[in-house]
Enzyme design. Structure first.
Site, mmCIF file in Angstrom:
data_model
loop_
_atom_site.group_PDB
_atom_site.id
_atom_site.type_symbol
_atom_site.label_atom_id
_atom_site.label_comp_id
_atom_site.label_asym_id
_atom_site.label_seq_id
_atom_site.Cartn_x
_atom_site.Cartn_y
_atom_site.Cartn_z
ATOM 1 N N TYR A 109 1.099 -1.267 0.457
ATOM 2 C CA TYR A 109 -0.052 -0.116 0.116
ATOM 3 C C TYR A 109 0.987 1.329 -0.371
ATOM 4 O O TYR A 109 1.492 1.137 0.076
ATOM 5 C CB TYR A 109 -0.691 -0.133 1.419
ATOM 6 C CG TYR A 109 -1.970 0.634 1.628
ATOM 7 C CD1 TYR A 109 -2.957 1.718 0.686
ATOM 8 C CD2 TYR A 109 -1.139 2.495 2.241
ATOM 9 C CE1 TYR A 109 -3.938 2.646 0.841
ATOM 10 C CE2 TYR A 109 -1.997 3.647 1.557
ATOM 11 C CZ TYR A 109 -3.367 3.684 1.758
ATOM 12 O OH TYR A 109 -3.884 4.996 1.634
ATOM 13 N N GLU A 197 -2.625 7.852 -4.348
ATOM 14 C CA GLU A 197 -2.967 6.547 -2.958
ATOM 15 C C GLU A 197 -2.528 5.632 -4.690
ATOM 16 O O GLU A 197 -3.716 5.131 -5.834
ATOM 17 C CB GLU A 197 -4.412 6.200 -3.114
ATOM 18 C CG GLU A 197 -4.093 4.863 -2.160
ATOM 19 C CD GLU A 197 -5.282 4.423 -2.355
ATOM 20 O OE1 GLU A 197 -6.152 3.918 -2.331
ATOM 21 O OE2 GLU A 197 -5.842 5.030 -0.456
#
Ligand code: GDP
Ligand code: MN
Length: 399
Positions: A109, A197
């Protein structure tokens, strides 16, 4: 402003972030054709909608043939994709992105956000990619690596290397990770982003680091100087009420209740909504007319709020500092004269030129309900709305 995954990938790849080869399609035929152009044996068809959680909602499909691509597309096109982020109404799928399939070894992530308390860009990363960041922070909080970037020097290599090592990457991958991190940071700062992101950022079987997903949001207040970003706007993904307001330079937030709110300033909007809730009502929206609003601007705001079918009463709550109560009153009168308004309208004015404002409202002869403070205004608008609803029910019962 949000953009699509394929747009974010194109931007990030311009800053040195590696992405799998992919192509956009507007129909199932085109998607199959694009897959043939890309070559290979596995493809991923991804619905382009402004939301996360597409995978779980059926918006990401792994395909191994033309017919599978067709089926995946027919499932997606024209449908509303409902994810945990969209609310029950979902978001329409009008474009899909076809990507060459990738053999995933590890999922990471990576997020860049604005950290308000340190007033810095913060890099958030976790070796537990694939899950949403909310899940990671609930289930594996100790896996999260955080680093804030000193804006005067930007993201230096040593800091990026530290992040790479903290994620447990093999030394042979560290240089690629540094490039990815620096690319994301530069894209963030040079394009006035508020969020980048990549989830998942993957390590492939053949030792490469690729962004499999990408999301970017941008600061609306900086869009005027980023035409290359503002042209990526996709209104099909926005609340039509909010797009219409943004086009007119007003800031509008759509909600689920029945009371339309016209206010100035975000803080006053919050207080107004809280007071309406406290009085037993629920706001349908709030529209912030900002400072220095002319009568025309106020009238425009009024038209916009009334165009929402959910609105059954309106509360105008203005605390005029830079604004002028007389102008606000003139705008209200202008709008009410022009439009057929058969719902209760409550106006509370305070501040600059309040006496003139009250006089304009009183002399207009219009059925405006006046209030002298916020609590009274909220109670009156909720009372008038309940009254109207009760009357309408009685009429229906009598028929
Ligand atoms: P999101 O659900 O909206 O966040 O969409 P993602 O782009 O993150 O896709 C969801 C999941 O699909 C990812 O976490 C991956 O596990 C998987 N996925 C996406 N692209 C590929 C691919 O090329 N190959 C494989 N095997 N899986 C993929
Ligand atoms: Mn994702």
């Amino acid at each position: 402003m949000d953009i699509h995954e394929y747009q974010a990938k194109e931007i990030l790849s311009g800053f040195g972030v590696e992405v799998p080869p992919g192509a956009l399609a507007y129909s199932p035929e085109q998607a199959a054709y694009r897959a043939r152009e890309l070559g290979g044996e596995k493809w991923v068809v991804k619905a382009q909608v402004h939301t996360g959680g597409r995978g779980k909602a059926g918006g990401v499909k792994l395909c191994g043939s033309d017919s599978e691509i067709f089926d995946a597309c027919e499932d997606m096109f024209g449908r509303k994709l409902v994810t945990h982020q969209t609310g029950p109404e979902g978001k329409g799928v009008y474009r899909v992105y076809v990507e060459a399939g990738v053999q995933i070894e590890r999922e990471i992530y990576l997020g860049l956000v604005l950290d308000r308390s340190s007033q810095r860009v913060m890099i958030v990363a976790s070796a537990e990619g694939g899950m949403e960041i909310e899940e990671i922070s609930a289930e594996r909080p100790d896996s999260i690596v955080r680093a804030t970037v000193e804006p005067a020097v930007g993201l230096r290599e040593f800091q990026a290397r530290e992040i790479a090592f903290a994620l447990g990457l093999m030394p042979s991958l560290v240089q690629q990770m540094v490039r990815t991190l620096q690319g994301c940071y530069r894209a963030f700062t040079e394009l006035d982003a508020t969020m980048v992101e990549i989830n998942p950022l993957v390590v492939t079987g053949d030792g490469r680091i690729l962004a499999l997903d990408a999301k970017m949001s941008f600061d609306d207040n900086a869009l005027f100087r980023r035409p290359q970003i503002s042209e990526l706007r996709d209104k099909s993904q926005e609340d039509p009420r909010e797009s219409r307001a943004a086009d007119r330079g007003l800031s509008y937030v759509g909600l689920d209740g029945n009371i339309g709110c016209i206010v100035n300033g975000a803080g006053l909007a919050m207080a107004t909504m809280d007071t309406i809730m406290l009085s037993g009502g629920a706001p349908a929206n709030f529209l912030d007319i900002g400072g220095g609003a002319s009568p025309e601007r106020v009238a425009k705001a009024f038209r916009l709020v009334l165009s929402d079918a959910k609105v059954q009463a309106v509360l105008v709550n203005i605390f005029a500092g830079i604004n002028r109560c007389d102008w606000v009153a003139e705008g209200v009168v202008q709008a009410l004269r022009e439009l057929q308004v058969d719902i209760p309208v409550v106006v509370r004015l305070a501040g600059t030129n309040v006496e003139e404002g009250q006089k304009i409202l009183a002399q207009s002869g219009l059925p405006v309900i006046r209030a002298s403070n916020l609590m009274e205004a909220a109670q009156r608008v909720v009372g008038a709305w309940k009254n109207d609803v009760a009357q309408a029910t009685e009429v229906r019962a009598a028929q």
